[in-house]
Motif scaffolding. Structure first.
Motif, PDB file in Angstrom:
ATOM      1  N   CYS A 159      22.814  48.016  76.102  1.00 43.43           N
ATOM      2  CA  CYS A 159      22.201  49.351  76.122  1.00 43.43           C
ATOM      3  C   CYS A 159      22.730  50.177  77.296  1.00 43.43           C
ATOM      4  O   CYS A 159      22.837  51.391  77.203  1.00 43.43           O
ATOM      5  N   SER A 160      23.036  49.522  78.401  1.00 37.17           N
ATOM      6  CA  SER A 160      23.629  50.249  79.524  1.00 37.17           C
ATOM      7  C   SER A 160      25.054  50.644  79.143  1.00 37.17           C
ATOM      8  O   SER A 160      25.696  49.989  78.328  1.00 37.17           O
ATOM      9  N   LYS A 161      25.512  51.725  79.732  1.00 39.53           N
ATOM     10  CA  LYS A 161      26.833  52.259  79.375  1.00 39.53           C
ATOM     11  C   LYS A 161      27.885  52.041  80.460  1.00 39.53           C
ATOM     12  O   LYS A 161      29.050  51.842  80.158  1.00 39.53           O
ATOM     13  N   VAL A 162      27.468  52.114  81.717  1.00 46.99           N
ATOM     14  CA  VAL A 162      28.404  52.019  82.843  1.00 46.99           C
ATOM     15  C   VAL A 162      27.719  51.264  83.981  1.00 46.99           C
ATOM     16  O   VAL A 162      26.520  51.409  84.198  1.00 46.99           O
ATOM     17  N   ILE A 163      28.521  50.463  84.694  1.00 45.73           N
ATOM     18  CA  ILE A 163      28.059  49.816  85.925  1.00 45.73           C
ATOM     19  C   ILE A 163      28.944  50.319  87.057  1.00 45.73           C
ATOM     20  O   ILE A 163      30.172  50.204  86.985  1.00 45.73           O
ATOM     21  N   ASN A 164      28.321  50.899  88.080  1.00 42.83           N
ATOM     22  CA  ASN A 164      29.036  51.308  89.289  1.00 42.83           C
ATOM     23  C   ASN A 164      28.833  50.207  90.313  1.00 42.83           C
ATOM     24  O   ASN A 164      27.688  49.857  90.637  1.00 42.83           O
ATOM     25  N   LEU A 165      29.939  49.656  90.797  1.00 45.72           N
ATOM     26  CA  LEU A 165      29.885  48.458  91.633  1.00 45.72           C
ATOM     27  C   LEU A 165      30.786  48.600  92.843  1.00 45.72           C
ATOM     28  O   LEU A 165      31.907  49.090  92.735  1.00 45.72           O
ATOM     29  N   GLU A 166      30.285  48.147  93.991  1.00 46.09           N
ATOM     30  CA  GLU A 166      31.074  48.071  95.221  1.00 46.09           C
ATOM     31  C   GLU A 166      30.927  46.675  95.806  1.00 46.09           C
ATOM     32  O   GLU A 166      29.813  46.160  95.913  1.00 46.09           O
ATOM     33  N   ILE A 174      28.062  42.043  97.446  1.00 44.22           N
ATOM     34  CA  ILE A 174      27.741  43.239  96.680  1.00 44.22           C
ATOM     35  C   ILE A 174      27.126  44.244  97.653  1.00 44.22           C
ATOM     36  O   ILE A 174      26.041  44.003  98.194  1.00 44.22           O
ATOM     37  N   SER A 175      27.813  45.348  97.894  1.00 40.43           N
ATOM     38  CA  SER A 175      27.278  46.344  98.828  1.00 40.43           C
ATOM     39  C   SER A 175      26.516  47.439  98.094  1.00 40.43           C
ATOM     40  O   SER A 175      25.602  48.040  98.659  1.00 40.43           O
ATOM     41  N   ASP A 176      26.857  47.694  96.836  1.00 39.03           N
ATOM     42  CA  ASP A 176      26.127  48.676  96.044  1.00 39.03           C
ATOM     43  C   ASP A 176      26.364  48.407  94.568  1.00 39.03           C
ATOM     44  O   ASP A 176      27.470  48.021  94.177  1.00 39.03           O
ATOM     45  N   VAL A 177      25.334  48.608  93.761  1.00 39.18           N
ATOM     46  CA  VAL A 177      25.458  48.456  92.311  1.00 39.18           C
ATOM     47  C   VAL A 177      24.413  49.343  91.652  1.00 39.18           C
ATOM     48  O   VAL A 177      23.286  49.463  92.141  1.00 39.18           O
ATOM     49  N   SER A 178      24.813  50.007  90.564  1.00 33.63           N
ATOM     50  CA  SER A 178      23.875  50.805  89.786  1.00 33.63           C
ATOM     51  C   SER A 178      24.331  50.797  88.334  1.00 33.63           C
ATOM     52  O   SER A 178      25.515  50.651  88.042  1.00 33.63           O
ATOM     53  N   PHE A 179      23.369  50.923  87.441  1.00 36.13           N
ATOM     54  CA  PHE A 179      23.631  50.956  86.006  1.00 36.13           C
ATOM     55  C   PHE A 179      23.312  52.347  85.477  1.00 36.13           C
ATOM     56  O   PHE A 179      22.354  52.984  85.929  1.00 36.13           O
ATOM     57  N   VAL A 180      24.080  52.793  84.484  1.00 31.62           N
ATOM     58  CA  VAL A 180      23.792  54.032  83.769  1.00 31.62           C
ATOM     59  C   VAL A 180      23.318  53.628  82.381  1.00 31.62           C
ATOM     60  O   VAL A 180      24.033  52.935  81.655  1.00 31.62           O
ATOM     61  N   GLY A 181      22.096  54.030  82.038  1.00 28.49           N
ATOM     62  CA  GLY A 181      21.511  53.641  80.764  1.00 28.49           C
ATOM     63  C   GLY A 181      20.843  52.284  80.874  1.00 28.49           C
ATOM     64  O   GLY A 181      20.779  51.691  81.949  1.00 28.49           O
ATOM     65  N   GLY A 182      20.323  51.808  79.758  1.00 26.66           N
ATOM     66  CA  GLY A 182      19.690  50.501  79.730  1.00 26.66           C
ATOM     67  C   GLY A 182      18.229  50.547  80.135  1.00 26.66           C
ATOM     68  O   GLY A 182      17.621  51.607  80.241  1.00 26.66           O
ATOM     69  N   CYS A 183      17.656  49.391  80.363  1.00 23.73           N
ATOM     70  CA  CYS A 183      16.240  49.237  80.716  1.00 23.73           C
ATOM     71  C   CYS A 183      16.078  49.499  82.209  1.00 23.73           C
ATOM     72  O   CYS A 183      16.307  48.604  83.032  1.00 23.73           O
ATOM     73  N   HIS A 184      15.683  50.692  82.537  1.00 22.91           N
ATOM     74  CA  HIS A 184      15.700  51.179  83.921  1.00 22.91           C
ATOM     75  C   HIS A 184      15.008  50.243  84.910  1.00 22.91           C
ATOM     76  O   HIS A 184      15.578  49.888  85.944  1.00 22.91           O
ATOM     77  N   GLY A 185      13.803  49.833  84.606  1.00 24.01           N
ATOM     78  CA  GLY A 185      13.059  48.977  85.541  1.00 24.01           C
ATOM     79  C   GLY A 185      13.724  47.633  85.758  1.00 24.01           C
ATOM     80  O   GLY A 185      13.871  47.171  86.893  1.00 24.01           O
ATOM     81  N   ASN A 186      14.128  46.994  84.676  1.00 23.97           N
ATOM     82  CA  ASN A 186      14.789  45.688  84.792  1.00 23.97           C
ATOM     83  C   ASN A 186      16.107  45.802  85.550  1.00 23.97           C
ATOM     84  O   ASN A 186      16.424  44.946  86.383  1.00 23.97           O
ATOM     85  N   LEU A 187      16.857  46.844  85.280  1.00 23.15           N
ATOM     86  CA  LEU A 187      18.150  46.988  85.943  1.00 23.15           C
ATOM     87  C   LEU A 187      17.994  47.355  87.410  1.00 23.15           C
ATOM     88  O   LEU A 187      18.794  46.914  88.243  1.00 23.15           O
ATOM     89  N   GLN A 188      16.953  48.106  87.754  1.00 26.30           N
ATOM     90  CA  GLN A 188      16.677  48.364  89.171  1.00 26.30           C
ATOM     91  C   GLN A 188      16.371  47.046  89.880  1.00 26.30           C
ATOM     92  O   GLN A 188      16.804  46.828  91.011  1.00 26.30           O
ATOM     93  N   GLY A 189      15.629  46.168  89.204  1.00 31.66           N
ATOM     94  CA  GLY A 189      15.316  44.866  89.776  1.00 31.66           C
ATOM     95  C   GLY A 189      16.547  44.022  89.992  1.00 31.66           C
ATOM     96  O   GLY A 189      16.719  43.412  91.054  1.00 31.66           O
ATOM     97  N   ILE A 190      17.434  43.981  89.001  1.00 24.12           N
ATOM     98  CA  ILE A 190      18.683  43.224  89.137  1.00 24.12           C
ATOM     99  C   ILE A 190      19.493  43.765  90.308  1.00 24.12           C
ATOM    100  O   ILE A 190      19.991  42.998  91.141  1.00 24.12           O
ATOM    101  N   CYS A 191      19.609  45.092  90.398  1.00 22.72           N
ATOM    102  CA  CYS A 191      20.380  45.691  91.487  1.00 22.72           C
ATOM    103  C   CYS A 191      19.803  45.321  92.851  1.00 22.72           C
ATOM    104  O   CYS A 191      20.550  44.980  93.776  1.00 22.72           O
ATOM    105  N   ALA A 192      18.477  45.372  92.977  1.00 26.01           N
ATOM    106  CA  ALA A 192      17.840  45.033  94.255  1.00 26.01           C
ATOM    107  C   ALA A 192      18.063  43.570  94.610  1.00 26.01           C
ATOM    108  O   ALA A 192      18.276  43.229  95.776  1.00 26.01           O
ATOM    109  N   LEU A 193      18.038  42.701  93.612  1.00 23.69           N
ATOM    110  CA  LEU A 193      18.207  41.269  93.869  1.00 23.69           C
ATOM    111  C   LEU A 193      19.636  40.901  94.258  1.00 23.69           C
ATOM    112  O   LEU A 193      19.848  40.048  95.114  1.00 23.69           O
ATOM    113  N   VAL A 194      20.631  41.511  93.614  1.00 23.58           N
ATOM    114  CA  VAL A 194      22.020  41.105  93.872  1.00 23.58           C
ATOM    115  C   VAL A 194      22.636  41.812  95.073  1.00 23.58           C
ATOM    116  O   VAL A 194      23.633  41.330  95.619  1.00 23.58           O
TER     117      VAL A 194
END
Length: 84
Positions: free
Chosen positions: A12-19, A26-46
């Motif tokens: 469901c997500s379309k793009v992953i911005n990764l550094e 992992i210094s920064d990560v964000s998803f465009v699209g997808g399940c917003h809450g779950n993906l925010q959680g994944i980003c915070a964890l990794v």
């Protein structure tokens, strides 16, 4: 520091911005699209984790009947970025 905007496939997500920093973290990560809450959680964890550990933990995770998932696509983005 390496950066990528990875276009996902099969999720469901379309793009992953990764550094990833020079220490392979992992210094920064964000998803465009997808399940917003779950993906925010994944980003915070990794964030701050070693990229290889993220791949070892999340690679191959599936979403329902799909052969991939957002966490798996993140791993594919990491692997592609490491090749550059």
């Amino acid at each position: 520091m390496k950066k990528i905007s990875y276009t996902t496939s099969g999720t469901c997500s379309k793009v992953i911005n990764l550094e990833i920093d020079n220490d392979n973290r992992i210094s920064d990560v964000s998803f465009v699209g997808g399940c917003h809450g779950n993906l925010q959680g994944i980003c915070a964890l990794v964030k701050g984790m070693d990229a290889d550990e993220v791949v070892a933990r999340l690679g191959g995770i599936r979403c329902g009947n799909k052969p991939t998932s957002c966490p798996d696509q993140l791993c594919r983005a990491i692997e592609l970025l490491k090749q550059q």
